[in-house]
Motif scaffolding. Structure first.
Motif, PDB file in Angstrom:
ATOM      1  N   TYR A   1       9.819  -2.476  -3.420  1.00 38.83           N
ATOM      2  CA  TYR A   1       8.709  -3.248  -3.408  1.00 38.83           C
ATOM      3  C   TYR A   1       7.639  -2.882  -4.475  1.00 38.83           C
ATOM      4  CZ  TYR A   1      10.256  -5.042   0.817  1.00 38.83           C
ATOM      5  OH  TYR A   1      11.313  -5.771   1.784  1.00 38.83           O
ATOM      6  N   ASP A   2       7.818  -1.645  -5.015  1.00 44.53           N
ATOM      7  CA  ASP A   2       6.916  -1.535  -6.290  1.00 44.53           C
ATOM      8  C   ASP A   2       7.461  -2.046  -7.470  1.00 44.53           C
ATOM      9  OD1 ASP A   2       8.800   0.384  -5.981  1.00 44.53           O
ATOM     10  OD2 ASP A   2       7.975   2.187  -6.481  1.00 44.53           O
ATOM     11  N   LYS A   3       8.623  -2.351  -7.471  1.00 47.40           N
ATOM     12  CA  LYS A   3       9.189  -3.152  -8.831  1.00 47.40           C
ATOM     13  C   LYS A   3       8.733  -4.522  -8.918  1.00 47.40           C
ATOM     14  CE  LYS A   3      11.451   0.996 -10.524  1.00 47.40           C
ATOM     15  NZ  LYS A   3      12.340   1.302  -9.100  1.00 47.40           N
ATOM     16  N   VAL A   4       8.908  -5.114  -7.820  1.00 45.47           N
ATOM     17  CA  VAL A   4       9.001  -6.440  -7.618  1.00 45.47           C
ATOM     18  C   VAL A   4       7.627  -7.280  -7.716  1.00 45.47           C
ATOM     19  CG1 VAL A   4      11.160  -6.986  -6.501  1.00 45.47           C
ATOM     20  CG2 VAL A   4       9.419  -6.689  -5.065  1.00 45.47           C
ATOM     21  N   ASP A   5       7.637  -8.292  -7.993  1.00 44.67           N
ATOM     22  CA  ASP A   5       5.969  -9.085  -8.195  1.00 44.67           C
ATOM     23  C   ASP A   5       5.962  -9.934  -7.088  1.00 44.67           C
ATOM     24  OD1 ASP A   5       4.022  -9.991  -9.276  1.00 44.67           O
ATOM     25  OD2 ASP A   5       5.130 -11.705 -10.287  1.00 44.67           O
ATOM     26  N   PHE A   6       5.131  -9.541  -6.397  1.00 43.13           N
ATOM     27  CA  PHE A   6       4.855 -10.468  -5.098  1.00 43.13           C
ATOM     28  C   PHE A   6       3.364 -10.369  -4.537  1.00 43.13           C
ATOM     29  CE2 PHE A   6       4.612  -7.812  -1.165  1.00 43.13           C
ATOM     30  CZ  PHE A   6       4.998  -6.543  -1.721  1.00 43.13           C
TER      31      PHE A   6
ATOM     32  N   HIS B   1       0.802  -1.298   0.096  1.00 41.32           N
ATOM     33  CA  HIS B   1      -0.175   0.063   0.012  1.00 41.32           C
ATOM     34  C   HIS B   1       0.779   1.252   0.101  1.00 41.32           C
ATOM     35  CE1 HIS B   1      -3.651  -2.015   0.463  1.00 41.32           C
ATOM     36  NE2 HIS B   1      -3.035  -2.855   1.154  1.00 41.32           N
ATOM     37  N   HIS B   2       2.030   1.134   0.484  1.00 40.85           N
ATOM     38  CA  HIS B   2       2.888   2.462   0.602  1.00 40.85           C
ATOM     39  C   HIS B   2       4.064   1.789   0.431  1.00 40.85           C
ATOM     40  CE1 HIS B   2      -0.333   4.597   2.791  1.00 40.85           C
ATOM     41  NE2 HIS B   2      -0.504   3.584   3.540  1.00 40.85           N
ATOM     42  N   PRO B   3       4.540   1.359  -0.976  1.00 37.27           N
ATOM     43  CA  PRO B   3       5.671   0.694  -1.141  1.00 37.27           C
ATOM     44  C   PRO B   3       6.878   1.704  -1.182  1.00 37.27           C
ATOM     45  CG  PRO B   3       4.392   1.127  -3.142  1.00 37.27           C
ATOM     46  CD  PRO B   3       3.481   1.446  -2.124  1.00 37.27           C
TER      47      PRO B   3
END
Ligand code: SF4
Ligand code: SF4
Lengths: 159, 375
Positions: B248-253, B242-244
């Motif tokens: 964390y906004d680039k990786v896919d999880f 929610h607030h990368p």
């Protein structure tokens, strides 16, 4: 009737799950693979810590008993809990001016939290981490150390 | 024959008594004291008494400069030391508007996920032990050792690393780092199957943990239960989503969500999170870009006067850092919103009218770290 079958099905899946778990522990019982336990006090001679291991703060001296510390007290300033006390002295330099040298670099190992700020911020890289980790003692005054060795002096290139 | 009037007399007539669980109790995982009001074996209410390991870290922060604060945050939640350090670094970088090099972001993300895995490993080990499976404890710690070795090689410490500095890292990663992490992932993908076989599938464990400690989504939100415990109730609260921050906004999880809200659901969230963390690491480990390991920073860091807030997802939940700066090199006030404190507060609510043996399971499933509560 359905209840009846479910009862036995539950018993069967339950026993099966236990057997699966036992097969794992049984596997390690008969073929443990890599032994992970270290026989610590016995393997003292062969035990090697990693190069960067933070055991204690030391001041490396070269073979002529020279260190790199200028006594600037930046490490003392950066230490968050007062583990370092720098006592510097002023002596007559070669050209007649007074110069500052380190008299005693006191390090309280018992208070150190190994935050690495002193090693990191020292402008002359005079401090480093030692590998020694057996620091249990009966008298805590032993943990107060003077890092510059007796009779040592500063490396010529730095002074 | 005359009918006998039979009035059942309860053994304990409305008599409640208190027992102290802790401060030295193996299942509280630290010095937490729970005053439990019992009726027979039934938990009627429960009062946590905190403060046994209060060290005044928030107050100590007020006299420390920002680089010095880092080593204190290690000691809040020692199992996610890297993640706590990350919070301080992000706060300082946000306030000073510093862009850290890509390499730093990669390494920090990998380290954070390693911290999450080892924290969940230790939790799995001790949770299994709380419920009577001593084998779990050995297996969990055996695998956690691998991560500690990787850290020791790169950061110099196994537990309280203080590896991040505002603007970057203390040292560059060790040349063996990538190789070791890849070997660990390969190793742990095999071992986590053992975890499932031993505990997750075990009938005794499943029956002991299913349908106890029920926490609805509303409960989780109103008590502020974040992290895996909140996600076990279906509350999507992952700060990484929610607030990368970092990468964390680039990786896919995936954000792991279970809706049952019982102890088993919280358990399963953590098991899946370990796998998800391994996926994140695998996406990053081969692509660490070359470059500096720290941004250019001034020798004395002073934050502009104002208020700052930074959230990160620690292994236990939403860690918030609130900082007021008056423009000096030390903060005027530093406040930590620690996840374990809120997670503990719900324990009374979800363990009422259950057996005291279930309390151990519920407490374990919340994954409390006591220094995180007391700070
Ligand atoms: S060890 Fe380094 S920082 Fe400390 S007084 Fe000596 S030169 Fe200065
Ligand atoms: S490692 Fe940190 S606590 Fe220890 S002496 Fe150096 S600055 Fe002080």
């Amino acid at each position: 009737m359905k209840e009846f079958f479910k009862y036995f099905a539950d018993i069967f899946t339950g026993v099966r799950s236990l057997l699966i778990g036992m097969s794992v522990t049984g596997k390690y019982f008969f073929s443990p693979g890599q032994i992970v336990t270290q026989q610590y006090p016995e393997n003292r001679k062969t035990l090697k810590m990693y190069d960067r291991f933070k055991g204690e703060v030391i001041m490396p001296h070269d073979e002529n008993n020279h260190h790199r510390c200028t006594g600037c007290a930046i490490c003392e300033l950066n230490c968050p809990n007062g583990s370092i006390e720098v006592i510097s002295a002023r002596i007559d330099g070669p050209d007649g001016k007074k110069v500052r040298i380190i008299d005693q670099h006191i390090y309280h190992l018992g208070m150190c939290t190994f935050c690495s700020l002193c090693v990191k911020t020292c402008p002359e890289n005079a401090l480093a981490f030692g590998q020694e980790f057996e620091h249990a003692v009966f008298d805590r005054t032993v943990l107060t150390k003077i890092l510059n060795q007796p009779g040592s002096s500063i490396l010529k290139e730095i002074a | 024959m005359k009918e006998v009037i039979h009035t059942p007399v309860p053994l304990v007539e409305e008599e409640e008594y208190h027992i102290n669980m802790g401060p030295q109790h193996p299942s509280t995982h630290g010095v937490l004291r729970l005053v439990v009001t019992l009726q027979g074996e039934i938990v009627k209410s429960l009062k946590p008494h905190c403060g046994y390991i209060h060290r005044g870290i928030e107050k100590m922060c007020e006299k420390d400069t920002y680089p010095q604060i880092i080593h204190l945050t290690d000691r809040i939640d020692y199992l996610s030391a890297h993640i706590n350090n990350h919070a301080v670094c992000l706060l300082v970088e946000k306030a000073l508007e510093i862009e850290v090099p890509e390499r730093v972001k990669y390494v920090r993300t990998i380290m954070d996920e390693l911290a999450r895995i080892q924290s969940h490993q230790l939790w799995w080990a001790s949770f299994g032990m709380d419920l009577g499976g001593l084998t779990c404890f050995f297996y969990g710690l055996r695998d956690r050792e691998k991560i500690l070795d990787i850290w020791e090689e790169t950061t110099g410490a196994r537990f309280l690393q203080s590896y991040y500095t505002p603007g970057g890292l203390l040292w560059d990663i060790h040349p063996n780092f990538q190789k070791d992490v890849k070997a660990f992932i390969k190793y742990f993908r095999k071992k986590i199957r053992d975890y499932d076989n031993i505990l997750s599938g075990n009938v005794i464990f499943r029956e002991r943990s299913r349908n106890i400690g029920l926490m609805s989504k509303e409960d989780a939100i109103s008590w502020g239960v974040t992290g895996p415990s909140g996600r076990g109730s279906g509350w999507s609260c992952d700060v990484r989503k929610h607030h990368p921050y970092a990468l964390y906004d680039k990786v896919d999880f995936k954000e792991i969500l279970y809706t049952e809200g019982d102890t088993l659901a919280r358990y399963l969230v953590r098991m899946d999170e370990m796998r998800e963390s391994m996926n994140i690491i695998e996406q990053l480990i081969d692509n660490i870009p070359e470059g500096d390991f720290t941004a250019k920073m001034k020798a004395v860091i002073k934050l502009p006067a104002g208020e700052y807030y930074q959230r990160v997802e620690s292994a236990r939940g939403d860690l918030g850092l609130y900082c007021i700066s008056d423009g000096n090199k030390t903060p005027y006030r530093m406040k930590f919103r620690t996840p374990s404190f809120s997670n503990l507060s719900v324990l009374d609510h979800i363990s009422r009218d259950l057996k005291i043996a279930d309390l151990v399971a519920i407490g374990g499933s919340l994954d409390l770290v006591i220094p995180d509560i007391d700070r």
